[in-house]
Each structure stands twice: as C-alpha cells, then as structure tokens.
Design a protein around this motif. Sequence first.
Motif, PDB file in Angstrom:
ATOM      1  N   ARG A 195      30.950  29.096  45.734  1.00  0.00           N
ATOM      2  CA  ARG A 195      31.796  29.951  45.239  1.00  0.00           C
ATOM      3  C   ARG A 195      30.708  31.559  44.493  1.00  0.00           C
ATOM      4  O   ARG A 195      31.057  32.070  44.415  1.00  0.00           O
ATOM      5  CB  ARG A 195      30.961  29.281  43.076  1.00  0.00           C
ATOM      6  N   ASN A 196      29.104  31.601  44.659  1.00  0.00           N
ATOM      7  CA  ASN A 196      28.684  32.300  45.252  1.00  0.00           C
ATOM      8  C   ASN A 196      28.652  33.779  46.128  1.00  0.00           C
ATOM      9  O   ASN A 196      28.894  34.827  45.749  1.00  0.00           O
ATOM     10  CB  ASN A 196      26.875  32.427  44.652  1.00  0.00           C
ATOM     11  N   GLN A 199      31.545  36.352  44.980  1.00  0.00           N
ATOM     12  CA  GLN A 199      31.916  36.785  44.121  1.00  0.00           C
ATOM     13  C   GLN A 199      31.481  38.884  44.295  1.00  0.00           C
ATOM     14  O   GLN A 199      30.470  39.441  44.720  1.00  0.00           O
ATOM     15  CB  GLN A 199      30.680  36.389  43.409  1.00  0.00           C
ATOM     16  N   HIS A 201      33.764  40.850  42.361  1.00  0.00           N
ATOM     17  CA  HIS A 201      34.423  42.034  41.474  1.00  0.00           C
ATOM     18  C   HIS A 201      33.777  43.579  41.238  1.00  0.00           C
ATOM     19  O   HIS A 201      32.739  43.387  41.013  1.00  0.00           O
ATOM     20  CB  HIS A 201      34.055  41.422  39.864  1.00  0.00           C
ATOM     21  N   THR A 225      26.944  43.210  43.799  1.00  0.00           N
ATOM     22  CA  THR A 225      26.645  42.882  44.302  1.00  0.00           C
ATOM     23  C   THR A 225      25.796  43.536  45.414  1.00  0.00           C
ATOM     24  O   THR A 225      26.617  44.563  45.757  1.00  0.00           O
ATOM     25  CB  THR A 225      27.470  41.362  45.346  1.00  0.00           C
ATOM     26  N   TYR A 251      40.225  39.274  40.061  1.00  0.00           N
ATOM     27  CA  TYR A 251      39.119  37.544  39.763  1.00  0.00           C
ATOM     28  C   TYR A 251      40.089  37.014  41.283  1.00  0.00           C
ATOM     29  O   TYR A 251      40.657  37.661  41.918  1.00  0.00           O
ATOM     30  CB  TYR A 251      40.700  38.090  39.052  1.00  0.00           C
TER      31      TYR A 251
END
Length: 287
Positions: A195-196, A199, A201, A225, A251
């Motif tokens: 999931r990470n 990321q 966004h 990030t 998203y």
Amino acid sequence: MKYLTKEWYETCQQTGLHFGLRVHSGTYEWNEALFQRLYKRKEKEHIKQEREIYDIDPRYMLEHDGQVLTRVDKAFSGEEVAEEDQMVYHMPPEERAHIERLIAEYDARPPFDEKKCKEEYKEAMEWNFEHKAERLPKEISEQIADIRVFTLGYCTREVMLQLKKQSAENRREMERVSDEYREAILAQDIPAEIRNRVQFHDCTVTELLMGEEVLIRFDTRGGFTNINKLTLVKPEIIKQEGEIVGSYWLYQELYRIDNGYELHVLFDGENMPELIVRCEDILAEEE
C-alpha cells in the motif's frame, strides 16, 4: 475508480457552498450601484492585503539566529531549567545567505504598484463572474439576480439557506462514499508495505512509459514522499483517460486480484485524467 471518482471529488468541492457569504437585503434584484459600491469595498480590502504582504520585511527570519532554545518538557514542567537543557540556535551559513539575498531584493524593490494590483484583481474577478454559476446547482443559480454581487460574497437569505442545505447533503454523500471506500480497502488482502508503494498524493507525473512494464516518474516536491519512480510489473491497461503527464496524482484505490493487484488512480489535471492498471507486482524506488 470505484469510489473516489470524479463525481465524488466534485461533491467534496461542494460541501462549503455558503462559506464566505453574507446575507444582504439588496441582492433580491439587479442593482448596478450596489455592485459598484461592493466591488470598490472588496477591491480596497484586496489592495490593503496585497500591500501588507508586499511590505513584509524578510529580516524577521534572522530573529531566530542566536536564540536560546529550551527543551519542551523542561520549559513546561515548572522546574528550574538547567544549562544542559538549553541550546543556542545558530543558523546554517547557506540559510543566512539566502535570507540576506531576500533582504537585498526587498530593499531594492520598486514601490508597490497599486494600478497593477487593481488590474490583476479586475481580471481575476471577471473570470470568477463568468464561472461562479457553473459550480452552483442550476435551481439555485437561477435565483441569483446578479452573479457579480454573489461572487463578491453577498446573497439573499433564501439562497443562503438553500446553499447551507445543499452543502450539508453533499457532505453526507461525501462521507457515505468515504466510509464505503475505507471498508472496501480494509477488506483487501494487501500488505501495508505494498500500500505504501503507491502513496504519491500531490506529486506531479513527469513521465509515463507503457510497455512490458508501466513506468511512472514523479516530481515529488509538492508531495509527501521522496520516492519518485513507480513500476507496475506485467501490466494490463484497463483504462487510460486524459493527459496524465503534467497532472498531479490525487487519489488511488488498490485492489487484490488473483495474480496481483489492480491500481486505480485519479489525477488532478484537465478533465481529471484516470488510469486503471492490473499488474503482477508493484515496485517503488527513489532514483
């Protein structure tokens, strides 16, 4: 996207339709004199604010250099502060040099250009006058006698009540979809590590290569990030819509499928581009 769709995003933008508005008894009919008076008032406020920003002296940023700092726990404990609980902050040379350049530019700046400020405000407001009604429900916008006065922040009591009601309905719908999305995502058998990896966004897509792998590179300066490269292994493109390069990653939805993952991404760009890819693995790295 299954949940965080373009329509859902638009609903999110419609949860504060009444924000910044005031009820004014003169807004029931077209009144040019009222518009001119309110416009001048708002223009004056804008110029005052812009002048204050223009006159902010960057020397204030040097105030912290040499300042004595105390550990937070000691500062609020009520106990006597020992010397070892304090330190003197010394600004790095490169930071001080940068501030000194800002000071030099500030001292050499020309006088505040009020005429230019008025022109820029006029251009911005004319654009707003033209497009403000587009973001309102048609049945409400038709009740507004002068969209210019509404754009300046004034409306009838009836319009205010309807906007508050519509905003509340939109918020409930936004939260309903958000709750369904969270339940659906939590039900996926996907490790947090995977999931990470998606990321991004507010990162800007700088490159998108399609082939045996899907490769996406990012400018991460606007994001949260330092990872700037995403690789989707053995991809199957389900949907690719709009100009993705140059858009912001907004998203994502990530789903488990039999042989890997299905990644949905909504981007912030012209007409809100969208990408859906099935892949066997997801790799993320900092180049």
